[in-house]
Design a protein around this motif. Structure first.
Motif, PDB file in Angstrom:
ATOM      1  N   ASP A 144      86.159  80.596  46.299  1.00  0.00           N
ATOM      2  CA  ASP A 144      86.696  80.523  44.944  1.00  0.00           C
ATOM      3  C   ASP A 144      85.528  80.732  43.983  1.00  0.00           C
ATOM      4  O   ASP A 144      84.743  79.814  43.728  1.00  0.00           O
ATOM      5  CB  ASP A 144      87.341  79.154  44.711  1.00  0.00           C
ATOM      6  CG  ASP A 144      88.082  79.085  43.380  1.00  0.00           C
ATOM      7  OD1 ASP A 144      87.637  79.743  42.416  1.00  0.00           O
ATOM      8  OD2 ASP A 144      89.096  78.356  43.292  1.00  0.00           O
ATOM      9  N   ALA A 145      85.408  81.943  43.480  1.00  0.00           N
ATOM     10  CA  ALA A 145      84.275  82.273  42.619  1.00  0.00           C
ATOM     11  C   ALA A 145      84.306  81.493  41.307  1.00  0.00           C
ATOM     12  O   ALA A 145      83.251  81.151  40.761  1.00  0.00           O
ATOM     13  CB  ALA A 145      84.266  83.779  42.333  1.00  0.00           C
ATOM     14  N   LEU A 202      78.843  75.785  46.228  1.00  0.00           N
ATOM     15  CA  LEU A 202      77.940  76.904  46.446  1.00  0.00           C
ATOM     16  C   LEU A 202      76.485  76.465  46.341  1.00  0.00           C
ATOM     17  O   LEU A 202      75.631  76.901  47.113  1.00  0.00           O
ATOM     18  CB  LEU A 202      78.231  78.030  45.443  1.00  0.00           C
ATOM     19  CG  LEU A 202      77.306  79.248  45.484  1.00  0.00           C
ATOM     20  CD1 LEU A 202      77.239  79.848  46.881  1.00  0.00           C
ATOM     21  CD2 LEU A 202      77.767  80.293  44.473  1.00  0.00           C
ATOM     22  N   GLY A 203      76.194  75.575  45.405  1.00  0.00           N
ATOM     23  CA  GLY A 203      74.826  75.109  45.238  1.00  0.00           C
ATOM     24  C   GLY A 203      74.310  74.382  46.466  1.00  0.00           C
ATOM     25  O   GLY A 203      73.172  74.596  46.899  1.00  0.00           O
ATOM     26  N   ASP A 204      75.148  73.516  47.051  1.00  0.00           N
ATOM     27  CA  ASP A 204      74.751  72.779  48.257  1.00  0.00           C
ATOM     28  C   ASP A 204      74.567  73.733  49.433  1.00  0.00           C
ATOM     29  O   ASP A 204      73.633  73.596  50.226  1.00  0.00           O
ATOM     30  CB  ASP A 204      75.806  71.727  48.602  1.00  0.00           C
ATOM     31  CG  ASP A 204      75.917  70.637  47.537  1.00  0.00           C
ATOM     32  OD1 ASP A 204      74.920  70.423  46.820  1.00  0.00           O
ATOM     33  OD2 ASP A 204      76.989  70.015  47.446  1.00  0.00           O
ATOM     34  N   LEU A 205      75.470  74.689  49.542  1.00  0.00           N
ATOM     35  CA  LEU A 205      75.383  75.681  50.614  1.00  0.00           C
ATOM     36  C   LEU A 205      74.094  76.489  50.495  1.00  0.00           C
ATOM     37  O   LEU A 205      73.362  76.677  51.477  1.00  0.00           O
ATOM     38  CB  LEU A 205      76.592  76.614  50.555  1.00  0.00           C
ATOM     39  CG  LEU A 205      76.564  77.840  51.479  1.00  0.00           C
ATOM     40  CD1 LEU A 205      76.547  77.423  52.940  1.00  0.00           C
ATOM     41  CD2 LEU A 205      77.760  78.750  51.190  1.00  0.00           C
ATOM     42  N   THR A 219      77.095  88.943  46.986  1.00  0.00           N
ATOM     43  CA  THR A 219      77.277  89.854  48.114  1.00  0.00           C
ATOM     44  C   THR A 219      77.992  89.238  49.309  1.00  0.00           C
ATOM     45  O   THR A 219      79.077  89.685  49.711  1.00  0.00           O
ATOM     46  CB  THR A 219      75.909  90.394  48.594  1.00  0.00           C
ATOM     47  OG1 THR A 219      75.236  91.007  47.488  1.00  0.00           O
ATOM     48  CG2 THR A 219      76.090  91.406  49.720  1.00  0.00           C
ATOM     49  N   HIS A 220      77.393  88.218  49.901  1.00  0.00           N
ATOM     50  CA  HIS A 220      77.863  87.718  51.185  1.00  0.00           C
ATOM     51  C   HIS A 220      79.217  87.014  51.115  1.00  0.00           C
ATOM     52  O   HIS A 220      80.116  87.315  51.910  1.00  0.00           O
ATOM     53  CB  HIS A 220      76.811  86.785  51.797  1.00  0.00           C
ATOM     54  CG  HIS A 220      75.506  87.471  52.062  1.00  0.00           C
ATOM     55  ND1 HIS A 220      75.401  88.587  52.864  1.00  0.00           N
ATOM     56  CD2 HIS A 220      74.254  87.218  51.607  1.00  0.00           C
ATOM     57  CE1 HIS A 220      74.144  88.978  52.908  1.00  0.00           C
ATOM     58  NE2 HIS A 220      73.422  88.171  52.149  1.00  0.00           N
ATOM     59  N   LEU A 221      79.360  86.076  50.205  1.00  0.00           N
ATOM     60  CA  LEU A 221      80.618  85.328  50.140  1.00  0.00           C
ATOM     61  C   LEU A 221      81.809  86.197  49.748  1.00  0.00           C
ATOM     62  O   LEU A 221      82.889  86.055  50.345  1.00  0.00           O
ATOM     63  CB  LEU A 221      80.475  84.135  49.196  1.00  0.00           C
ATOM     64  CG  LEU A 221      79.516  83.041  49.695  1.00  0.00           C
ATOM     65  CD1 LEU A 221      79.340  81.954  48.635  1.00  0.00           C
ATOM     66  CD2 LEU A 221      80.032  82.430  51.005  1.00  0.00           C
ATOM     67  N   PRO A 222      81.671  87.099  48.769  1.00  0.00           N
ATOM     68  CA  PRO A 222      82.803  87.994  48.475  1.00  0.00           C
ATOM     69  C   PRO A 222      83.211  88.823  49.690  1.00  0.00           C
ATOM     70  O   PRO A 222      84.401  89.033  49.932  1.00  0.00           O
ATOM     71  CB  PRO A 222      82.267  88.879  47.339  1.00  0.00           C
ATOM     72  CG  PRO A 222      81.269  88.016  46.647  1.00  0.00           C
ATOM     73  CD  PRO A 222      80.600  87.245  47.761  1.00  0.00           C
ATOM     74  N   PHE A 280      74.387  81.648  58.946  1.00  0.00           N
ATOM     75  CA  PHE A 280      74.013  80.326  58.445  1.00  0.00           C
ATOM     76  C   PHE A 280      75.138  79.719  57.607  1.00  0.00           C
ATOM     77  O   PHE A 280      75.364  78.507  57.635  1.00  0.00           O
ATOM     78  CB  PHE A 280      72.735  80.422  57.615  1.00  0.00           C
ATOM     79  CG  PHE A 280      71.479  80.591  58.430  1.00  0.00           C
ATOM     80  CD1 PHE A 280      71.509  80.627  59.820  1.00  0.00           C
ATOM     81  CD2 PHE A 280      70.249  80.728  57.804  1.00  0.00           C
ATOM     82  CE1 PHE A 280      70.363  80.778  60.572  1.00  0.00           C
ATOM     83  CE2 PHE A 280      69.088  80.872  58.550  1.00  0.00           C
ATOM     84  CZ  PHE A 280      69.142  80.897  59.931  1.00  0.00           C
ATOM     85  N   VAL A 281      75.842  80.555  56.849  1.00  0.00           N
ATOM     86  CA  VAL A 281      76.986  80.068  56.066  1.00  0.00           C
ATOM     87  C   VAL A 281      78.041  79.470  56.996  1.00  0.00           C
ATOM     88  O   VAL A 281      78.557  78.377  56.761  1.00  0.00           O
ATOM     89  CB  VAL A 281      77.611  81.213  55.232  1.00  0.00           C
ATOM     90  CG1 VAL A 281      78.964  80.790  54.662  1.00  0.00           C
ATOM     91  CG2 VAL A 281      76.676  81.619  54.104  1.00  0.00           C
ATOM     92  N   LEU A 282      78.352  80.187  58.074  1.00  0.00           N
ATOM     93  CA  LEU A 282      79.351  79.708  59.024  1.00  0.00           C
ATOM     94  C   LEU A 282      78.882  78.438  59.727  1.00  0.00           C
ATOM     95  O   LEU A 282      79.677  77.531  59.982  1.00  0.00           O
ATOM     96  CB  LEU A 282      79.674  80.802  60.041  1.00  0.00           C
ATOM     97  CG  LEU A 282      80.340  82.054  59.455  1.00  0.00           C
ATOM     98  CD1 LEU A 282      80.455  83.137  60.514  1.00  0.00           C
ATOM     99  CD2 LEU A 282      81.707  81.712  58.888  1.00  0.00           C
ATOM    100  N   GLN A 283      77.594  78.375  60.037  1.00  0.00           N
ATOM    101  CA  GLN A 283      77.047  77.181  60.671  1.00  0.00           C
ATOM    102  C   GLN A 283      77.225  75.969  59.761  1.00  0.00           C
ATOM    103  O   GLN A 283      77.595  74.882  60.198  1.00  0.00           O
ATOM    104  CB  GLN A 283      75.558  77.378  60.980  1.00  0.00           C
ATOM    105  CG  GLN A 283      74.897  76.196  61.674  1.00  0.00           C
ATOM    106  CD  GLN A 283      75.316  76.067  63.132  1.00  0.00           C
ATOM    107  OE1 GLN A 283      75.600  77.072  63.768  1.00  0.00           O
ATOM    108  NE2 GLN A 283      75.355  74.861  63.637  1.00  0.00           N
ATOM    109  N   TYR A 284      76.972  76.157  58.486  1.00  0.00           N
ATOM    110  CA  TYR A 284      77.113  75.064  57.517  1.00  0.00           C
ATOM    111  C   TYR A 284      78.576  74.644  57.387  1.00  0.00           C
ATOM    112  O   TYR A 284      78.891  73.447  57.345  1.00  0.00           O
ATOM    113  CB  TYR A 284      76.572  75.516  56.159  1.00  0.00           C
ATOM    114  CG  TYR A 284      76.532  74.427  55.117  1.00  0.00           C
ATOM    115  CD1 TYR A 284      75.511  73.475  55.109  1.00  0.00           C
ATOM    116  CD2 TYR A 284      77.510  74.345  54.129  1.00  0.00           C
ATOM    117  CE1 TYR A 284      75.469  72.479  54.146  1.00  0.00           C
ATOM    118  CE2 TYR A 284      77.477  73.352  53.168  1.00  0.00           C
ATOM    119  CZ  TYR A 284      76.456  72.418  53.171  1.00  0.00           C
ATOM    120  OH  TYR A 284      76.416  71.423  52.217  1.00  0.00           O
ATOM    121  N   LEU A 285      79.476  75.616  57.341  1.00  0.00           N
ATOM    122  CA  LEU A 285      80.896  75.303  57.183  1.00  0.00           C
ATOM    123  C   LEU A 285      81.459  74.588  58.405  1.00  0.00           C
ATOM    124  O   LEU A 285      82.427  73.837  58.294  1.00  0.00           O
ATOM    125  CB  LEU A 285      81.694  76.581  56.919  1.00  0.00           C
ATOM    126  CG  LEU A 285      81.463  77.249  55.564  1.00  0.00           C
ATOM    127  CD1 LEU A 285      82.286  78.528  55.458  1.00  0.00           C
ATOM    128  CD2 LEU A 285      81.823  76.298  54.425  1.00  0.00           C
TER     129      LEU A 285
END
Length: 201
Positions: free
Chosen positions: A100-101, A52-55, A86-89, A38-43
Motif C-alpha cells: 500500500d504505497a 516501510l521504514g522498519d522494513l 522499484t522493488h515493492l511495486p 530480504f524483503v520476503l525473509q522479513y515478511l
C-alpha cells in the motif's frame, strides 16, 4: 463458496477474483534479486502488515552487515528509496506481496509462502548448474567410450582410477551446488541464510 462470474472467471468465497498462479518468470525475476529476497525473509517473521521504514532499516542492516541500530541514515535512505520506487511495486504487481504505497505498509499474500520452496536462480554472473551437469555427463560418456576403445594415453590409467576421478568430480560439484542452494533459499531462521551472522530485530 467459490463462484463464477458472467465471463467465466473464478472468484473466491468473498466474491473476489481468484489470483492467477505465479509464473516461473515472475518468481525468478523476484528471487534473483537479493534485496527482494530480504524483503520476503522479513515478511516471513511478521503476520501483520509492516511499515516501510522498519522494513528498510532491517534490510539495510542485513546488507551492510550491522544491526538495525547501526544503520546510518544514508544507508537506510538508499534502501528505502529503491524499495519504494522499484522493488515493492514490482512485487505487488505480481502478487507476491501486498504493498500500500499511500499507507507505506507491506504485508504477505498467499503467494509469499509459496516462495519458500527452493528455486535455482541463475542471475547474470552466476553459474548455470544444469549446464555444468550436462557438461559433466557428456565428458563422462566420451571418456567411457574412449576407454572402451583403448584410446591412448587414457589407457595409462586404469578404468578404476578413471571411475574414481569421475565420481570425485561429480561429488565435488554436488557439494558446491548444495552450498549454493543454502545461500539462495529463503530460510526459517531470523536472518537470511545467505548471511553468515545472526541479525537482531
Amino acid at each position: 463458496m467459490a463462484s463464477v462470474t458472467s465471463d467465466g472467471t473464478d472468484t473466491g468465497s468473498d466474491g473476489a477474483e481468484a489470483a492467477d498462479p505465479l509464473s516461473k518468470t515472475d518468481i525468478f525475476d523476484v528471487l534473483r534479486n537479493q534485496r527482494r529476497r530480504f524483503v520476503l525473509q522479513y515478511l516471513k517473521r511478521h503476520e501483520t502488515p509492516v511499515e516501510l521504514g522498519d522494513l528498510a532499516t532491517q534490510v539495510a542492516a542485513w546488507e551492510y552487515d550491522t544491526t538495525p541500530d547501526g544503520v546510518t541514515s544514508a544507508q537506510r535512505k538508499r534502501v528505502y528509496t529503491t524499495l519504494q520506487q522499484t522493488h515493492l511495486p514490482r512485487m505487488d504487481e505480481v502478487g507476491i506481496v501486498a504493498y500500500d504505497a499511500d499507507e507505506g505498509t507491506i504485508e504477505r499474500t498467499d503467494a509469499t509462502a509459496d516462495l519458500t520452496v527452493y528455486l535455482e536462480i541463475v542471475p547474470g554472473n552466476e553459474f548455470a548448474w544444469r549446464e555444468l551437469y550436462l557438461s559433466l555427463g557428456a565428458v563422462s560418456l566420451a571418456l567411457v567410450a574412449a576407454l572402451w576403445g583403448d584410446v591412448y594415453p587414457l589407457t595409462v590409467l586404469s578404468d578404476l582410477v578413471w571411475a574414481t576421478l569421475i565420481a570425485a568430480v561429480v561429488t565435488v560439484s554436488a557439494v558446491a551446488h548444495v552450498y549454493h542452494e543454502r545461500h539462495m533459499r529463503l530460510g526459517q531462521q531470523e536472518a537470511p541464510p545467505e548471511l553468515d551472522y545472526d541479525a537482531d530485530d
